[in-house]
Design a protein around this motif. Structure first.
Motif, PDB file in Angstrom:
ATOM      1  N   GLY A 168      47.602   1.951 -34.449  1.00  0.00           N
ATOM      2  CA  GLY A 168      46.765   1.754 -33.267  1.00  0.00           C
ATOM      3  C   GLY A 168      45.298   1.573 -33.613  1.00  0.00           C
ATOM      4  N   PHE A 169      44.802   2.383 -34.559  1.00  0.00           N
ATOM      5  CA  PHE A 169      43.393   2.276 -34.935  1.00  0.00           C
ATOM      6  C   PHE A 169      43.097   0.944 -35.615  1.00  0.00           C
ATOM      7  CE2 PHE A 169      40.067   2.828 -38.168  1.00  0.00           C
ATOM      8  CZ  PHE A 169      38.992   3.140 -37.339  1.00  0.00           C
ATOM      9  N   LEU A 170      43.969   0.504 -36.527  1.00  0.00           N
ATOM     10  CA  LEU A 170      43.732  -0.755 -37.233  1.00  0.00           C
ATOM     11  C   LEU A 170      43.803  -1.946 -36.283  1.00  0.00           C
ATOM     12  CD1 LEU A 170      45.705  -0.155 -40.561  1.00  0.00           C
ATOM     13  CD2 LEU A 170      43.220  -0.206 -40.236  1.00  0.00           C
ATOM     14  N   ILE A 171      44.727  -1.900 -35.328  1.00  0.00           N
ATOM     15  CA  ILE A 171      44.804  -2.992 -34.349  1.00  0.00           C
ATOM     16  C   ILE A 171      43.563  -2.993 -33.457  1.00  0.00           C
ATOM     17  CG2 ILE A 171      46.032  -3.706 -32.248  1.00  0.00           C
ATOM     18  CD1 ILE A 171      48.616  -3.247 -33.703  1.00  0.00           C
ATOM     19  N   PHE A 172      43.128  -1.790 -33.045  1.00  0.00           N
ATOM     20  CA  PHE A 172      41.872  -1.711 -32.282  1.00  0.00           C
ATOM     21  C   PHE A 172      40.718  -2.303 -33.092  1.00  0.00           C
ATOM     22  CE2 PHE A 172      38.083   1.000 -32.703  1.00  0.00           C
ATOM     23  CZ  PHE A 172      37.376   0.575 -31.582  1.00  0.00           C
ATOM     24  N   LEU A 173      40.618  -1.937 -34.367  1.00  0.00           N
ATOM     25  CA  LEU A 173      39.519  -2.403 -35.202  1.00  0.00           C
ATOM     26  C   LEU A 173      39.560  -3.918 -35.384  1.00  0.00           C
ATOM     27  CD1 LEU A 173      37.134  -1.289 -36.868  1.00  0.00           C
ATOM     28  CD2 LEU A 173      38.668  -1.206 -38.843  1.00  0.00           C
ATOM     29  N   ALA A 174      40.768  -4.449 -35.627  1.00  0.00           N
ATOM     30  CA  ALA A 174      40.902  -5.895 -35.834  1.00  0.00           C
ATOM     31  C   ALA A 174      40.528  -6.664 -34.572  1.00  0.00           C
ATOM     32  CB  ALA A 174      42.332  -6.221 -36.261  1.00  0.00           C
ATOM     33  N   LEU A 175      41.005  -6.215 -33.420  1.00  0.00           N
ATOM     34  CA  LEU A 175      40.704  -6.915 -32.165  1.00  0.00           C
ATOM     35  C   LEU A 175      39.238  -6.752 -31.789  1.00  0.00           C
ATOM     36  CD1 LEU A 175      43.904  -6.105 -30.071  1.00  0.00           C
ATOM     37  CD2 LEU A 175      43.392  -8.151 -31.417  1.00  0.00           C
ATOM     38  N   TRP A 176      38.647  -5.604 -32.124  1.00  0.00           N
ATOM     39  CA  TRP A 176      37.225  -5.403 -31.840  1.00  0.00           C
ATOM     40  C   TRP A 176      36.371  -6.344 -32.692  1.00  0.00           C
ATOM     41  CZ3 TRP A 176      33.405  -2.867 -35.031  1.00  0.00           C
ATOM     42  CH2 TRP A 176      32.182  -2.677 -34.374  1.00  0.00           C
ATOM     43  N   ILE A 177      36.755  -6.505 -33.965  1.00  0.00           N
ATOM     44  CA  ILE A 177      36.016  -7.429 -34.850  1.00  0.00           C
ATOM     45  C   ILE A 177      36.169  -8.864 -34.359  1.00  0.00           C
ATOM     46  CG2 ILE A 177      35.952  -8.386 -37.180  1.00  0.00           C
ATOM     47  CD1 ILE A 177      36.712  -5.606 -38.224  1.00  0.00           C
ATOM     48  N   LEU A 178      37.360  -9.214 -33.900  1.00  0.00           N
ATOM     49  CA  LEU A 178      37.605 -10.576 -33.414  1.00  0.00           C
ATOM     50  C   LEU A 178      37.106 -10.790 -31.989  1.00  0.00           C
ATOM     51  CD1 LEU A 178      41.234 -11.082 -34.803  1.00  0.00           C
ATOM     52  CD2 LEU A 178      39.134 -12.181 -35.628  1.00  0.00           C
ATOM     53  N   GLU A 179      36.531  -9.728 -31.389  1.00  0.00           N
ATOM     54  CA  GLU A 179      35.943  -9.783 -30.042  1.00  0.00           C
ATOM     55  C   GLU A 179      36.970 -10.108 -28.971  1.00  0.00           C
ATOM     56  OE1 GLU A 179      32.659 -12.474 -30.189  1.00  0.00           O
ATOM     57  OE2 GLU A 179      31.416 -11.123 -31.401  1.00  0.00           O
ATOM     58  N   VAL A 180      38.185  -9.613 -29.171  1.00  0.00           N
ATOM     59  CA  VAL A 180      39.205  -9.710 -28.122  1.00  0.00           C
ATOM     60  C   VAL A 180      38.935  -8.629 -27.085  1.00  0.00           C
ATOM     61  CG1 VAL A 180      41.684  -9.577 -27.619  1.00  0.00           C
ATOM     62  CG2 VAL A 180      40.885 -10.615 -29.750  1.00  0.00           C
ATOM     63  N   ASP A 181      39.076  -8.965 -25.821  1.00  0.00           N
ATOM     64  CA  ASP A 181      38.786  -8.006 -24.761  1.00  0.00           C
ATOM     65  C   ASP A 181      39.730  -6.804 -24.803  1.00  0.00           C
ATOM     66  OD1 ASP A 181      36.752  -9.571 -23.866  1.00  0.00           O
ATOM     67  OD2 ASP A 181      37.912 -10.530 -22.256  1.00  0.00           O
ATOM     68  N   TYR A 182      39.195  -5.641 -24.413  1.00  0.00           N
ATOM     69  CA  TYR A 182      39.949  -4.398 -24.251  1.00  0.00           C
ATOM     70  C   TYR A 182      40.666  -3.958 -25.542  1.00  0.00           C
ATOM     71  CZ  TYR A 182      39.206  -6.296 -19.625  1.00  0.00           C
ATOM     72  OH  TYR A 182      38.631  -6.868 -18.521  1.00  0.00           O
ATOM     73  N   PRO A 183      39.960  -3.900 -26.666  1.00  0.00           N
ATOM     74  CA  PRO A 183      40.627  -3.502 -27.915  1.00  0.00           C
ATOM     75  C   PRO A 183      41.122  -2.057 -27.886  1.00  0.00           C
ATOM     76  CG  PRO A 183      38.250  -3.586 -28.226  1.00  0.00           C
ATOM     77  CD  PRO A 183      38.517  -4.158 -26.871  1.00  0.00           C
ATOM     78  N   VAL A 184      40.412  -1.162 -27.145  1.00  0.00           N
ATOM     79  CA  VAL A 184      40.841   0.238 -27.070  1.00  0.00           C
ATOM     80  C   VAL A 184      42.208   0.340 -26.411  1.00  0.00           C
ATOM     81  CG1 VAL A 184      40.307   2.502 -26.099  1.00  0.00           C
ATOM     82  CG2 VAL A 184      38.474   1.101 -27.046  1.00  0.00           C
ATOM     83  N   PHE A 185      42.381  -0.394 -25.320  1.00  0.00           N
ATOM     84  CA  PHE A 185      43.662  -0.354 -24.617  1.00  0.00           C
ATOM     85  C   PHE A 185      44.789  -0.904 -25.482  1.00  0.00           C
ATOM     86  CE2 PHE A 185      46.846  -2.462 -21.953  1.00  0.00           C
ATOM     87  CZ  PHE A 185      47.299  -1.378 -21.219  1.00  0.00           C
ATOM     88  N   TRP A 186      44.536  -2.012 -26.171  1.00  0.00           N
ATOM     89  CA  TRP A 186      45.587  -2.602 -27.020  1.00  0.00           C
ATOM     90  C   TRP A 186      45.907  -1.699 -28.204  1.00  0.00           C
ATOM     91  CZ3 TRP A 186      47.557  -5.577 -23.846  1.00  0.00           C
ATOM     92  CH2 TRP A 186      46.854  -6.516 -23.103  1.00  0.00           C
ATOM     93  N   GLY A 187      44.908  -1.010 -28.738  1.00  0.00           N
ATOM     94  CA  GLY A 187      45.171  -0.068 -29.826  1.00  0.00           C
ATOM     95  C   GLY A 187      45.997   1.114 -29.359  1.00  0.00           C
ATOM     96  N   PHE A 188      45.674   1.645 -28.187  1.00  0.00           N
ATOM     97  CA  PHE A 188      46.450   2.760 -27.644  1.00  0.00           C
ATOM     98  C   PHE A 188      47.874   2.327 -27.316  1.00  0.00           C
ATOM     99  CE2 PHE A 188      47.875   5.350 -23.996  1.00  0.00           C
ATOM    100  CZ  PHE A 188      47.824   6.610 -24.585  1.00  0.00           C
ATOM    101  N   LEU A 189      48.015   1.107 -26.799  1.00  0.00           N
ATOM    102  CA  LEU A 189      49.347   0.582 -26.513  1.00  0.00           C
ATOM    103  C   LEU A 189      50.166   0.435 -27.792  1.00  0.00           C
ATOM    104  CD1 LEU A 189      51.088  -0.530 -24.134  1.00  0.00           C
ATOM    105  CD2 LEU A 189      50.307  -2.810 -24.810  1.00  0.00           C
TER     106      LEU A 189
END
Length: 368
Positions: free
Chosen positions: A220-241
């Motif tokens: 979850g943390f790595l997916i949040f980090l990757a999406l946050w770096i790529l500026e995908v919206d709502y990275p916290v939610f996708w990481g928790f999911l």
């Protein structure tokens, strides 16, 4: 005809009655699990959490810290963590639901791009041209309904946090008492055997749950980090999911990748960022699931793939999304319990895969 009569005559009434009683018992157990879902789901989560935090309570008790103080420490720690994470995820999910009205018009653009791509592919292959209308296949409004329903059920499950913590405290309050009771209730040699089996079960269940939870947190943390770096919206939610869905093997990993990929398609005008995001998330899932997870796991669980699918269907039917998340941890706990009971060990072998069973036999022979 004579052979049929012989087979029928060999049926013993006791066996027939036992089979019918077993079916009736299974029916009543299923009805009980379904009707008591609102209580049993939090209790199941509390039981699994108790396996994880029991060593902490026992450690504090061994240092002569009162059990009440140890339970308060665990309660405050978990409650604070759940409050912070819940608030962050709730805010992200609420914003995501509100933003669906903005995303829905973009679906038409994505559908048009896909239609154009398919038309170009068909022309390049020399196929007959025809009008392709994906709007007849894709209903944009269903995305909003599914998202609202899934998030609503997830937060209903999360709303039982206090009940989970309460159940867990009662379970942890009796930590270490079972051994004393067994020593008083049985002769020494029987009590030692029972305590050894229960310790082994607790240790293996704890190792599995801790390893799975750490892998899920890392994923979850790595997916949040990757999406946050790529500026995908709502990275916290996708990481928790991704953290939650990692408890659902194969299916959960696929959903945890495909959902943010789909929303990235709606967010960005081109395909470059969504494809990079999907590849990075897939790589994270592969590395965490196939490299990190086996190294953290001290033993091989080897659940049968058929059993995993059946357990997902069964617990998902009984308890919904919460049941699907709990399906594999509960099934793994049951298998570990069966493996440590001599009379139930054949059932544990049937619950595992063929390769897993052969590997366990080779381990036993080498150990012998």
């Amino acid at each position: 005809m004579a052979g049929l009569k012989t087979n029928l005559s060999n049926l013993k009434p006791q066996g027939l009655v036992s089979g019918l009683l077993g079916l009736i018992a299974a029916f009543f157990v299923g009805v009980t699990l379904l009707e008591l879902r609102s209580v049993l789901v939090p209790f199941s989560v509390a039981l699994l959490l108790a396996f994880i935090f029991q060593p902490i309570v026992l450690y504090l008790k061994a240092r002569r810290i009162p059990i009440a103080v140890a339970l308060i420490v665990v309660f405050i720690t978990l409650a604070a963590a759940a409050t912070v994470v819940g608030y962050i995820v709730y805010s992200s999910a609420e914003s995501l639901i509100d933003a669906t009205e903005v995303y829905l018009p973009r679906i038409d653009r994505v559908v048009a791009d896909v239609e154009e791509l398919l038309q170009q592919s068909a022309a390049a292959l020399g196929l007959a041209e025809g009008r392709l209308d994906l709007n007849q296949v894709v209903d944009p409004s269903i995305i909003t309904r599914l998202l609202q329903g899934g998030i609503g059920e997830a937060f209903t499950f999360a709303g039982n946090t206090f009940l989970v913590l309460l159940f867990m405290l009662f379970i942890l309050a009796s930590s270490g008492e079972l051994k004393v009771k067994v020593l008083k209730a049985y002769p020494a040699h029987i009590a030692e055997r029972i305590n050894a089996v229960t310790d082994n079960i607790s240790q293996q269940v704890r190792q599995y749950l801790v390893a799975k939870t750490l892998v899920s947190l890392g994923t979850g943390f790595l997916i949040f980090l990757a999406l946050w770096i790529l500026e995908v919206d709502y990275p916290v939610f996708w990481g928790f999911l991704a953290f939650l869905l990692n408890y659902i093997p194969n299916i959960g990993s696929f959903v945890a990748v495909i959902l943010p990929f789909g929303f990235a398609l709606l967010q960005f005008p081109g395909l470059t960022t969504p494809i990079i995001a999907a590849l990075v998330m897939w790589l994270i899932q592969m590395v965490m699931g196939n490299v990190v997870d086996p190294r953290l796991m001290a033993f091989s669980l080897n659940l049968s793939p058929v059993l995993v699918i059946v357990s997902l269907i069964f617990w998902g039917w009984l308890w919904g999304v919460a049941g699907m998340i709990l399906a594999v941890p509960l099934t793994a706990t049951i298998k570990i319990f069966f493996e440590n009971i001599d009379g139930l060990r054949p059932i544990a072998v049937l619950m595992g895969s063929v390769n897993g069973a052969s590997n366990q036999e080779e381990t036993k022979e080498s150990g012998a």
